[in-house]
Each structure stands twice: as structure tokens, then as C-alpha cells.
Design a protein around this motif. Structure first.
Motif: not given
Lengths: 654, 185
Positions: A258-274
Motif C-alpha cells: 500500500x504505497x502512498x505518495x507523500x509530497x512533491x517538490x518541483x524545480x524549473x529545468x531538466x534533470x541531469x543527475x543526482x
């Protein structure tokens, strides 16, 4: 009657003599009126011609505006220095001076002014797979557990990704605990209890991106927290307004059923790495400023973060930019708390590329540029790379300066931090040419002379002073370029190639004042990935003697050089150069990868090899549908679990 | 020599008046005569008769516009000669003008009396004075000077069809004007 009528006509004609003298004089036919009319016509014609000529001249020769727009209205803004720099770079100047040059340039020539530095960026594609797909056949969606409790309360995190730096976790499509495997297909996360041949999908959850999403154009990656209770999905998508954004979405997976989505943070731009290290999630994204931006709208020229309370621009104090911009691309490094997604720091580097290397305590971002200088009548052009260092810890990110080396880097594996030094391997590419102009078709023609050459170099940079401590330059045969690099403590392995042959170089960096290098000599094929396979063995994954031949090769260091132990080729096949798609199991000496083979038609399959110290043995060769770059495999207790964006399979190994 | 001095010569019975008149207005009078008579000998004769008529009329007349005065003498002489000498053989151009003039004639019973000259003069001048300048010049050129339509068109920078249309409309208006004025001829 007729005579009377004629008489009347004549009388009337005679009566016209009664006309007032002024009307008679006015109509005097002997006056010189025609000349006046003619002159009038000629004057009007001349005036029209003058107007036409003047208009044509203005249209042809009125110079185009080559000056960027005035931005002094933003002088009170904290971003004014930045706006001025961006304004000069983003303004698209006309190619020609005026319309005459534009339409009649073939009858003349124009030499365009040359800049001292020119743009030389190569944006690597971020890792990722296909957009969200349905579960493969046979998978179930629901609490259909075969292993009893589904809770992750007592689970232990197991690393599946072959991270470049130990302890610095890289995002991937697959993560696992000791009880479950998590696989991300686009924006859908599926959970599989580890149950051998009986393994089926337990549940799945499609993450909900902001309502403004138009479509996800790149696949997602994820992290599993060390307590196995949180999955953080990183997704790139395009907003309805056409702006690209990156979303960090945290999911509660403490109950995998029963997975649940908690929160979201957004940034402008494109994803490169993490990267994820010690509870800090480092996100590297890119933001590009378009042409002629509206500086009254910060979203058009500043990266922004939205934590659910509206978009906020990155403060000016957190923006690092050179004096002269060569591009309008930001590399944004943000640090978040893994559990709460709270922002702990953010630095935006303007005019930097997206090749990033992350060590235990620093983020290195590279910027490639081209330089030119004169040698007699020859122009010498060469690439250089500027490397910026950002230190990160619990207090956020801090810019620590930069250093420049010759050449350009291949990827993140070209950099490595070790005991106070940064080691960098680059491909150097000095070119010499002579410029000339011929009328030809009216355009300037530049022809090359003087030769050109690429090579490979290794630099060791002192991180205290950010200066080059020592270097081994041009160590490869002339014309070779770097294909793969791997650092391992005091050792460095570099594969270079020209066309389809390569030497592999082994550097001993234990004594920086006496760096030694050995090589394999020229051998067929080249490796695009070099992997430390343990026990002194080096694994190379790349191409064989043909562009459609995949080759795996094991090397070991010898007294005199580096020797090939064994190799395995797969003909008529292509492989993915996404290093995350390789299974590297050093403990069990297993290496696996997906390939696409052609035998009348294309078929994707997964291959698993076992190295017994002498030979590579093919253990698994099974069909696995889907994109080979999305293929992931995990070996657990005699079973090989195979995943792709379209398929799932379990293979029992003897 | 200005008109006043020439008139003074007539009044002084100085025969230089003829020479000066011919010098200044000979071309003008010949144009008028030739437009009606279309014959060089007749034109010369008419112009010579003009000088005689001027000599005989000044004094007592002292015209303000000597050229027009002489031109009207020439015109009347030419029309008279035309009517007398060409009763059987008409000059085509002049006959054409006369046919056009027929359109001026209001529809009236021939038994009605002729209009008084003064009333007719006033009616003509009121009509012509109310015309736009270009239309007035065209009308006067055609029906006073009897200039060919082609010549009128060239001198004014118009096409012949344009001039014809203007004349047609002006004639129609003139007829209506005469009918309205109660002028019958």
C-alpha cells in the motif's frame, strides 16, 4: 423646318459670342498651357521616382539593429548584473548588416567577427528509460503477497547500483531491500517480493505529477532510503506551458502493498543527475535561458524551486557566473533532506555543462570551451575544461573555486577525488588551420591546413590550491580519444581508441612525482566502460572488431603492462552504454547486460556471464522484451531477476 | 504693346493700331477664323475684315480686353461668311459643332417669339459661370472657339473620350438650364 432648325443652330452658335470676355479669355487656345501640363507631369514623375529611390535606399541600406535592448529599467533588481550579462548573450543579432547584404551578398563577401572563445558543449543524455508503461504480463496489482508480511519494517537496504564512489548512491531504475525489489517503469513503481521462481509483482503505484504536466519526456529514476521506508522518485516532465521541470516525489513504501505518495517538490529545468549521501539528496539539474527573454518575468531567466508554496527564484548570491558568458545554461545543484525534501542549499552555475562528478564531500561541475590563438599564419584551436568545485555538507552548498585543464572530459568517470587531489583524464584536441577568404559564391571560405590531432592526458589537481600538481600529457598514440576511464584508489585505467582499436592504459598514481603507465598495446575493439572487477581484474565493456559486435574483456596488470585475460564477443548486436544497465556482481564474479541482436529481425535479450578467473562463461541468454537501456538484473540466492520497461523474468542459475 | 496703348492708337486714328493688333492678336484671330472656315484664303480675308471692323468700331468702343473684342469680331465675321458662302457645302468640323449645338435647343414650339438677346446672354453667362473651370474651358473651347475635340483633349491633358463625356453632360445641363430660364430660340 430644316432650314429654320439650321437657322436656330446658327443663331445659338452666334449667341455664344455673348459669352463674357473673361470666360473667352480664360479658354484662349493660343495660350501655352500644354507645356505647363507637361512640366507638371514630369515634376510629378520625378517626385515619384525620387520617393521610390529614397524608399528603396532606406530599405536596402538602413542598418539592422545590432544592439541588445536596453535593460536599465531593472537597475534596482538584485539580478541586474546578471541581467546585463544575459541580455548581451541572449540577444540574437542579425546575421547581416542590412537588407542589401542579405539579399545581394553573393556579389560581395562578409567576414563575420570571430570571438576569442566559442561554444563547445556536448550535453550528455541523462540516464532514463521509457515513459510509464503497463505492468508486464503475469504481473499482478494488489496485495497478493506470497511471502507473508509485506511490511518493510524490518528490511535492510541492499545496494544494486554499481556506484562510482562508495557511499555516494546514484539513482537508478532498480533498488532493493533484502525482501523486495523495486523497479520503476516510467512513472510507475512496482514492488516484487523476492520469491525465486514464484516472484510476482506485489503492487504498483503511478506517481502523480503536478496537474500542469503535459507529458513526461524522460524516464524517471529513484532512491530507496536506507531504512527502506521511503522511495524518492525523480521525474522530468514538460508543463502545459511548455516549460521543462524536475519533480522530486517521495513515496511511503513502509507497506509495499500500500504505497502512498507523500509530497512533491518541483524545480524549473531538466534533470541531469543526482546523488544520495548521508541522508542528503543532491539534485543536479539544468536550466536554459531562451532567446530574447522577458526580464520582467524571473521564470524566464532564473531557475526556480516550488515547494508547494509557489515558485521561488534562486537568490543572486547563490548564482556563480564567469565574467564573459559563452552560453546561457545553468547547472543547478540543490541539496534536499532525503526524508522531508526540505531544501538545505542551492547553487546555480551559469555557463556550465552537465558533466558532474560527486565525491563524498564535493560536487564537481565541468564547463568545456574552445580557445584560439595565433602561431604565425596558423590559427591554433583547442578545447579546455573548467572544473568548478562545490563543497556540500549539512549546511548546504558552498562554491570553492575552479580550475582549468586542457581538453574535454568523457563522463563522470573521467574525474575522481582521492586524498586531497582531483584526478582528471581528458581528450585533448589541438587543431591548427589557416584561414582564407575566396569570393566563390560570395561567402567566406576557411580551409584547413597545418594538421590536427587528438590525444589523451591525465591531470592531478591539488584541491587546496586548485592548481595542477602534476600531469601526464599526450600519453596515447596520436589521434586517439578517451573512451572510458576508471579510477581505483591509486590506480587509473584509461581506454583510448581510434576507430575500432584501443590500447588500455594502467596508471600507478601512488607516487605523484613518478607516475608510471603501462598499456596493453593496440588490441581490437575498445571499451566504453571500464570496471574494477575485483582481485586485480579490470572488466571492459564495449565494441569488438566491428561496429555491430559487443565485446566483454577481462584485463589484468602484469609486470610489463596490461594483458587481456579473456574476452567474449556477441556478434550482430548492440548494447547500451548506460553503465547502470550492467550487472556487476564482484562477489559472485557475474557480469550481465542487455543486447539487441539482429537475426533476420531485432530481438532484445539479456546475457549473464560468469568469470572463473580464466574464462567468461555465458550463464544466461534469454529473451527480455523492451529497451535494453532499461534492463536491470539482480542476482539473489541462485536466481536472476530480470526487469525491463516491458518485461519481467526470473532465471534460476545452477 | 499693351491693350490700352493699342486702343489708344485706334482712337488716335493711327494705322499702327492695325499692325500692332495683327502682331499681338493676329494668331488668335486666325485660329478663330480657321476653326470655322477651314480655308486659308477665307481665314485671311476674315482676319483682314476684323481689322477693318476694329478700325470702324474704335472709337467709340474702348474694350477692356482687346483680344477677346477682336476675337469676337472675327468669330462673328467667320460665322457669317460660313453661313453665306457654305450654304450648300458645309465644312464637316463646323457642321459637327452645329449638330452638337442642336442639343442646346429646348423643346419649344417654333411659333413662339425669339428670346431677347440680353436674356439669352445672361442665361448663357450664368450657366457657364456656374460650371467647374475645366468643364467651362472645354465648353467655351468647343462652342465659342469651335476647337476640335482632339485638340481640346491634348491641351488639357485629357483623353478624347473624357472630353466628349464632359461635353455631353454639359450640353444636357445647358439645355435644361435654358428650358428652366424659359429661353427659346
Amino acid at each position: 423646318m430644316k432650314d429654320k432648325k439650321d437657322e436656330k443652330k446658327q443663331r445659338l452658335l452666334e449667341a455664344m459670342s455673348l459669352l463674357d470676355d473673361r470666360y473667352v479669355e480664360e479658354a484662349d487656345p493660343t495660350r501655352a498651357r500644354p507645356k505647363k501640363k507637361l512640366w507638371r507631369r514630369l515634376s510629378i514623375l520625378a517626385a515619384c521616382l525620387c520617393l521610390i529611390v529614397t524608399s528603396a535606399s532606406l530599405w536596402l541600406f538602413l542598418p539592422y539593429n545590432h544592439q541588445p535592448p536596453d535593460v536599465s529599467e531593472y537597475a534596482d533588481s538584485e539580478y541586474y548584473p546578471l541581467i546585463q550579462k544575459l541580455n548581451a548573450v541572449t540577444y540574437i543579432r542579425p546575421t547581416y548588416k542590412n537588407n542589401f547584404e542579405r539579399y545581394f551578398g553573393r556579389w560581395g563577401y562578409t567576414l563575420y567577427p570571430k570571438d576569442d572563445a566559442y561554444l563547445n558543449f556536448g550535453a550528455s543524455s541523462p540516464a532514463g528509460g521509457e515513459p510509464g508503461a503497463a505492468l508486464p504480463e503475469g504481473a499482478t496489482d494488489g496485495a497478493d503477497s506470497l511471502t507473508g508480511s509485506t511490511s518493510e519494517m524490518e528490511s535492510q537496504y541492499q545496494e544494486t547500483t554499481d556506484n562510482q564512489v562508495e557511499g555516494v548512491i546514484e539513482a537508478d531504475l532498480i533498488k532493493r531491500s533484502d525482501r523486495h525489489i523495486y523497479y520503476l517503469r516510467g512513472n510507475t513503481l512496482s514492488v516484487y517480493p523476492i520469491a525465486g521462481a514464484e516472484t510476482r509483482a506485489l503492487s504498483s503505484l503511478t506517481v502523480s505529477l503536478p496537474d500542469e504536466m503535459r507529458y513526461a519526456y524522460r524516464a524517471s529514476e529513484m532512491y530507496l532510503s536506507t531504512d527502506c521506508r521511503t522511495v524518492t522518485v525523480i521525474a522530468s516532465y514538460t508543463a502545459r506551458a511548455g516549460q521543462t521541470k524536475v519533480a522530486l516525489i517521495s513515496l511511503d513504501v513502509s507497506d509495499p502493498a500500500a504505497m502512498v505518495q507523500k509530497q512533491t517538490v518541483t524545480l524549473t529545468g531538466s534533470y541531469q543527475s543526482s546523488r544520495l549521501t548521508d541522508g542528503t539528496l543532491l539534485l543536479i539539474s539544468g536550466f536554459s535561458v531562451g532567446q530574447n527573454p522577458d526580464f520582467s518575468d524571473e521564470s524566464q531567466f532564473l531557475p526556480q524551486i516550488d515547494r508547494g508554496e509557489g515558485a521561488e527564484s534562486i537568490p543572486m548570491k547563490d548564482i556563480v557566473s564567469p565574467e564573459t558568458l559563452s552560453t546561457t545554461y545553468y547547472t543547478v545543484v540543490s541539496s534536499f533532506d532525503e526524508d522531508t525534501l526540505a531544501l538545505s542549499g542551492c547553487t546555480a552555475l551559469l555557463s556550465y555543462s552537465n558533466t558532474v562528478y560527486v565525491s563524498h564531500d564535493a560536487v564537481y561541475v565541468t564547463r568545456a570551451a574552445g580557445l584560439r590563438h595565433k602561431e604565425g599564419d596558423l590559427t591554433v584551436s583547442e578545447s579546455v575544461t573548467e572544473i568548478a568545485r562545490l563543497a556540500y555538507d549539512g549546511d548546504g552548498l558552498r562554491y570553492r573555486g575552479s580550475v582549468t585543464v586542457a581538453g574535454y572530459v568523457k563522463d563522470q568517470y573521467s574525474l575522481d577525488e582521492y586524498e586531497g587531489y582531483l584526478r582528471v583524464v581528458t581528450t585533448t584536441d589541438e587543431q591548427k588551420y589557416r584561414e582564407s577568404v575566396s569570393f566563390g559564391y560570395g561567402a567566406a571560405e576557411i580551409w584547413m591546413d597545418g594538421g590536427s590531432g587528438s590525444n589523451a592526458s591525465l591531470y592531478v589537481i591539488d584541491l587546496e590550491t586548485l592548481t595542477v600538481r602534476t600531469a601526464v600529457e599526450a600519453f596515447a598514440p596520436a589521434g586517439e580519444t578517451v573512451q572510458s576511464v576508471r579510477f581505483d584508489g591509486t590506480a587509473a585505467y584509461v581506454c583510448t581508441s581510434i576507430q575500432l582499436s584501443d590500447p588500455v592504459f594502467f596508471f600507478d598514481l601512488s607516487d605523484l612525482d613518478h607516475i608510471t603507465v603501462k598499456d596493453t598495446g593496440t588490441i581490437e575493439g575498445f571499451s566504453t566502460s571500464l570496471v574494477n572487477f575485483g582481485d586485480g581484474y579490470l572488466l571492459g565493456i564495449g565494441r569488438g572488431d566491428g561496429w555491430d559486435t559487443v565485446k566483454l574483456e577481462i584485463y589484468e596488470e602484469t609486470e610489463t603492462g596490461v594483458a587481456s585475460v579473456c574476452d567474449e564477443t556477441i556478434s550482430r548486436s548492440y548494447y547500451s552504454q548506460d553503465y547502470k544497465s550492467y550487472l556487476i556482481d564482484r562477489e559472485n564474479r557475474l557480469v550481465g547486460l542487455g543486447v539487441s541482436s539482429y537475426d533476420g529481425s531485432y530481438r532484445s535479450r539479456y546475457l549473464l556471464f560468469f568469470f572463473d578467473g580464466l574464462t567468461l562463461h555465458r550463464m544466461v541468454d534469454c529473451t527480455l522484451r523492451g529497451d535494453i537501456s532499461t534492463m536491470r538484473a539482480v542476482y539473489i540466492d541462485g536466481y536472476l531477476y530480470l526487469f525491463s520497461n516491458e518485461d519481467f523474468a526470473v532465471q534460476k542459475l545452477s | 504693346m499693351d491693350d490700352q496703348r493699342i486702343v489708344a492708337l485706334y482712337w488716335d486714328r493711327d494705322e499702327a493700331a492695325i499692325a500692332e493688333s495683327d502682331k499681338k492678336y493676329g494668331k488668335y484671330c486666325r485660329y478663330i477664323a480657321d476653326a470655322i472656315l477651314h480655308s486659308d484664303p477665307d481665314t485671311e480675308e476674315c482676319v483682314n475684315d476684323t481689322w477693318l471692323g476694329a478700325w470702324q468700331s474704335m472709337p467709340p468702343h474702348r474694350p477692356q480686353r482687346l483680344g477677346v473684342y477682336l476675337g469676337k469680331i472675327t468669330r462673328n465675321l467667320a460665322i457669317g461668311r460660313y453661313a453665306r458662302d457654305h450654304a450648300q457645302k458645309r465644312s464637316a468640323p463646323t457642321a459637327l459643332v452645329l449638330d452638337e449645338v442642336e442639343e442646346f435647343l429646348p423643346a419649344a414650339d417654333e411659333s413662339l417669339p425669339l428670346s431677347e438677346e440680353l436674356a439669352l446672354k445672361e442665361a448663357i453667362n450664368r450657366f457657364v459661370g456656374a460650371l467647374p473651370r475645366q468643364s467651362r474651358v472645354i465648353f467655351v473651347r468647343r462652342y465659342f472657339y469651335l476647337s476640335p475635340i482632339k485638340e481640346i483633349a491634348e491641351s488639357l491633358g485629357l483623353s478624347e473620350s473624357n472630353v466628349k463625356v464632359i461635353l455631353l453632360r454639359t450640353r444636357s445641363k445647358f439645355r435644361a438650364h435654358l428650358e428652366k430660364e424659359g429661353i427659346v430660340i
